[in-house]
Design an enzyme around this catalytic site. Structure first.
Site, PDB file in Angstrom:
ATOM      1  N   SER A  32       0.815  -1.218   0.000  1.00  0.00           N
ATOM      2  CA  SER A  32       0.000   0.000   0.000  1.00  0.00           C
ATOM      3  C   SER A  32       0.850   1.271   0.000  1.00  0.00           C
ATOM      4  CB  SER A  32      -0.927   0.012   1.222  1.00  0.00           C
ATOM      5  OG  SER A  32      -0.165  -0.018   2.425  1.00  0.00           O
ATOM      6  N   GLY A  33       2.168   1.130   0.051  1.00  0.00           N
ATOM      7  CA  GLY A  33       3.054   2.291   0.129  1.00  0.00           C
ATOM      8  C   GLY A  33       3.411   2.878  -1.222  1.00  0.00           C
ATOM      9  N   LEU A  35       6.401   3.341  -2.682  1.00  0.00           N
ATOM     10  CA  LEU A  35       7.385   2.611  -3.476  1.00  0.00           C
ATOM     11  C   LEU A  35       6.721   1.510  -4.288  1.00  0.00           C
ATOM     12  CD1 LEU A  35      10.298   1.910  -4.286  1.00  0.00           C
ATOM     13  CD2 LEU A  35      10.433   0.479  -2.242  1.00  0.00           C
ATOM     14  N   ASP A 262      21.768   9.463   1.387  1.00  0.00           N
ATOM     15  CA  ASP A 262      20.718   9.189   0.409  1.00  0.00           C
ATOM     16  C   ASP A 262      21.275   8.850  -0.967  1.00  0.00           C
ATOM     17  OD1 ASP A 262      17.930   9.018  -0.175  1.00  0.00           O
ATOM     18  OD2 ASP A 262      18.038  10.944  -1.208  1.00  0.00           O
ATOM     19  N   HIS A 267      24.480   4.972  -4.051  1.00  0.00           N
ATOM     20  CA  HIS A 267      24.433   5.027  -5.514  1.00  0.00           C
ATOM     21  C   HIS A 267      25.796   5.373  -6.124  1.00  0.00           C
ATOM     22  CE1 HIS A 267      20.253   4.605  -4.975  1.00  0.00           C
ATOM     23  NE2 HIS A 267      19.920   5.868  -4.885  1.00  0.00           N
ATOM     24  N   GLN A 404      21.656   9.596 -16.835  1.00  0.00           N
ATOM     25  CA  GLN A 404      20.292  10.106 -16.968  1.00  0.00           C
ATOM     26  C   GLN A 404      20.348  11.627 -17.054  1.00  0.00           C
ATOM     27  OE1 GLN A 404      18.408   8.853 -13.238  1.00  0.00           O
ATOM     28  NE2 GLN A 404      18.806  10.850 -12.356  1.00  0.00           N
ATOM     29  N   LYS A 412      35.182  13.554 -25.459  1.00  0.00           N
ATOM     30  CA  LYS A 412      35.533  14.915 -25.859  1.00  0.00           C
ATOM     31  C   LYS A 412      36.956  14.907 -26.424  1.00  0.00           C
ATOM     32  CE  LYS A 412      34.495  18.175 -22.915  1.00  0.00           C
ATOM     33  NZ  LYS A 412      34.248  18.908 -21.642  1.00  0.00           N
TER      34      LYS A 412
END
Length: 527
Positions: A32-33, A35, A262, A267, A404, A412
């Protein structure tokens, strides 16, 4: 980068999809969340729509059951109506067919009896399917505080209970995996008492991004890169995450973690480990490949010195100039005296022969001038260049992997500017995915990673010793910031972040183009 692209085959189930002959139950704890609604169910729907979930084509009957489980009471119809609004793509008929696979049951997370009752119903559906093997995937779309209660309930009521015909059982666990080294060790100890590593798939969605998954291929299947991939040729490595919006009223949740926990500790550190690791024994094609890759990631993380406050800049965003966007401290859910950083740049050093002396710059922030995530490898200038081109500025070569948005890889390179004068300008050798692979579907990271779990491939998931190594790098820095209440530097909403960040990366050797170079993709903003 020219040539004809191969026909995409990523949406065609292959020989690694032997599970398609079996019954599959997906049990979503926390259904139900947010995520589950925004990521888990839409990703499972994409797998269904592209033929990656078991179906009984002969009887037009599904061999997949998706069971949502949470504490709140809902009917199947109400739950399906909620989920439907988050399903993207496909026809109404496809959505209807998928939603018929979805049921919802409520119960306590710490109740083996409640979980057992749900699985009695599941067993009946498994038996009625006529399948010989029943596989079970458990997705923990819940906070870490509930991992152990629901994990213990599933272990007692389902795993230990056994059942004829049961194939594999696998658990997907979402971050955060602890708050620091100590809390990680406590959580890991409790989960390890219930499940071995073979059961557990700790998901970091960055490891499912197309360009991150391309890193190993790019590095080790191209002759031109690996000889240059070291401190003799590379001056800096910068891994960047930027968002052009603030906390949007959810600052109370963010304030408990901050940008280092976070984004950077998980990440960006995971991406860094793939950039910096040594070649694994095998990257794919063997049962042990998952651990070969993760072994090398752990080795390189164990060579990283703990992050230092002397090589770190933290910031917190102010309101936008026009007043349309509030400052972080103006978010009603954020404490007035919060010193939680919304921006951080930290410089790490890897003490091994390949990378000794090369700064790895990890930078992340909210309310900046653009949304992007990228890896930027900046190379050293060629020897003798000042003598060859006296009085002419020669920019550094860079290899950029844009994660992204608008996935791309571009180099380059310096070329002569058109005209009669001898001037050097920067252009690029460009592989933009949206143009080069226009007919290919780039799946969401969650979709890709859930499929990897079903296939039993653990290489793109985080092992416990990886997390331990990452927390060892950042826990001392986090403790210093929080115990000494170091105040973050204010920075303008919509800018590049604190000027002290630019000064830090310049000090360690990164050369910024100063806005003179712009990537040629018409959609992209300044690189």
């Amino acid at each position: 980068m020219s040539g004809e692209a191969q026909s995409p085959n990523s949406v065609v189930p292959d020989k690694s999809c032997g599970y398609l002959q079996d019954f599959l139950t997906v049990f979503v704890a926390g259904a139900s969340g947010d995520l589950a609604k925004k990521k888990t169910y839409p990703s499972i729907y994409e797998l269904y729509r592209n033929g990656f979930l078991p179906t009984d084509q002969g009887n037009k009957k599904s061999d997949t059951l998706i069971v949502g489980y949470a504490r709140s009471q809902k009917s199947d119809e109400d739950f399906r109506a909620t989920i439907r609004g988050f399903l993207k793509g496909g026809t109404d008929e496809e959505k209807d067919s998928f939603l018929k696979l979805c049921i919802y049951r409520n119960g306590a997370y710490d109740s083996p009896d409640a979980v057992g009752k749900v699985f009695e119903e599941i067993k009946q559906k498994e038996a009625a399917s006529g399948c010989v093997v029943y596989n079970r995937l458990f997705y923990f779309a819940i906070p870490p505080s509930v991992f152990v209660p629901i994990g213990a309930s599933i272990k007692k009521a389902v795993i230990d209970a056994g059942h004829p015909g049961v194939g594999w059982s696998r658990l997907i666990i979402e971050k955060p995996f602890g708050h620091d080294l100590e809390s990680f060790e406590a959580l890991n100890k409790d989960m390890s008492a219930l499940y071995t590593e073979e059961y557990i798939y700790r998901i970091d969605h960055y490891l499912g991004k197309e360009m991150v998954q391309n890193l190993v291929i790019l590095r080790f299947s191209n002759t031109i890169y690996e000889p240059l991939w070291n401190n003799k040729h590379i001056s800096t490595v910068t891994i960047t995450f930027k968002e052009d919006f603030g906390t949007k009223g959810r600052g109370g949740y963010f304030d408990k973690s901050g940008i280092i926990r976070d984004i950077i500790q998980n990440h960006l550190t995971q991406v860094m480990s793939l950039v910096a690791m040594e070649p694994p024994v095998a990257a794919t094609g063997r049962a042990e490949s998952a651990n070969f890759v993760r072994d090398e990631k752990v080795k390189v993380l164990n060579c990283v010195e703990p992050a230092s406050i002397d090589d770190c800049v933290i910031g917190q965003y102010l309101a936008s100039d026009d007043g349309s966007e509030p400052a972080y401290l103006e978010d009603p859910t954020v404490p007035d005296d919060s010193v939680t950083p919304t921006f951080a740049t930290t410089v790490l050093y890897i003490k091994n022969p390949r990378w000794e002396g090369v700064p790895f710059i990890l930078k992340a922030g909210k309310a900046l001038n653009e949304r992007k995530a990228e890896i930027r490898i900046q190379f050293k200038k060629p020897s003798g260049v000042s003598g060859l081109f006296p009085g002419i500025h020669v920019p550094s070569n860079e290899l950029v992997m844009r994660l992204q948005p608008n996935e791309a890889v571009y180099m380059k390179a310096n070329v002569k500017s058109p005209g009669l004068a001898t001037n050097i300008t920067t252009s690029e050798l460009d592989l933009s995915y949206k143009t080069r692979f226009a007919d290919s579907e780039l799946f969401d990271a969650y979709t890709r990673l859930i499929l990897e779990v079903i296939r039993g491939r653990q290489a793109t998931f985080v092992r416990d010793d990886e997390l331990r190594a990452a927390w060892k790098i950042f826990t001392p820095l986090l403790k210093k910031i929080e115990e000494e209440k170091i105040k973050p530097i204010p920075y303008a909403f919509g800018g590049r972040g604190p000027k002290e960040s630019d000064e830090l990366v310049k000090r360690v050797g990164f050369t910024y183009h100063g806005g003179h170079y712009q990537w040629s993709d018409s959609i992209a903003s300044s690189s």
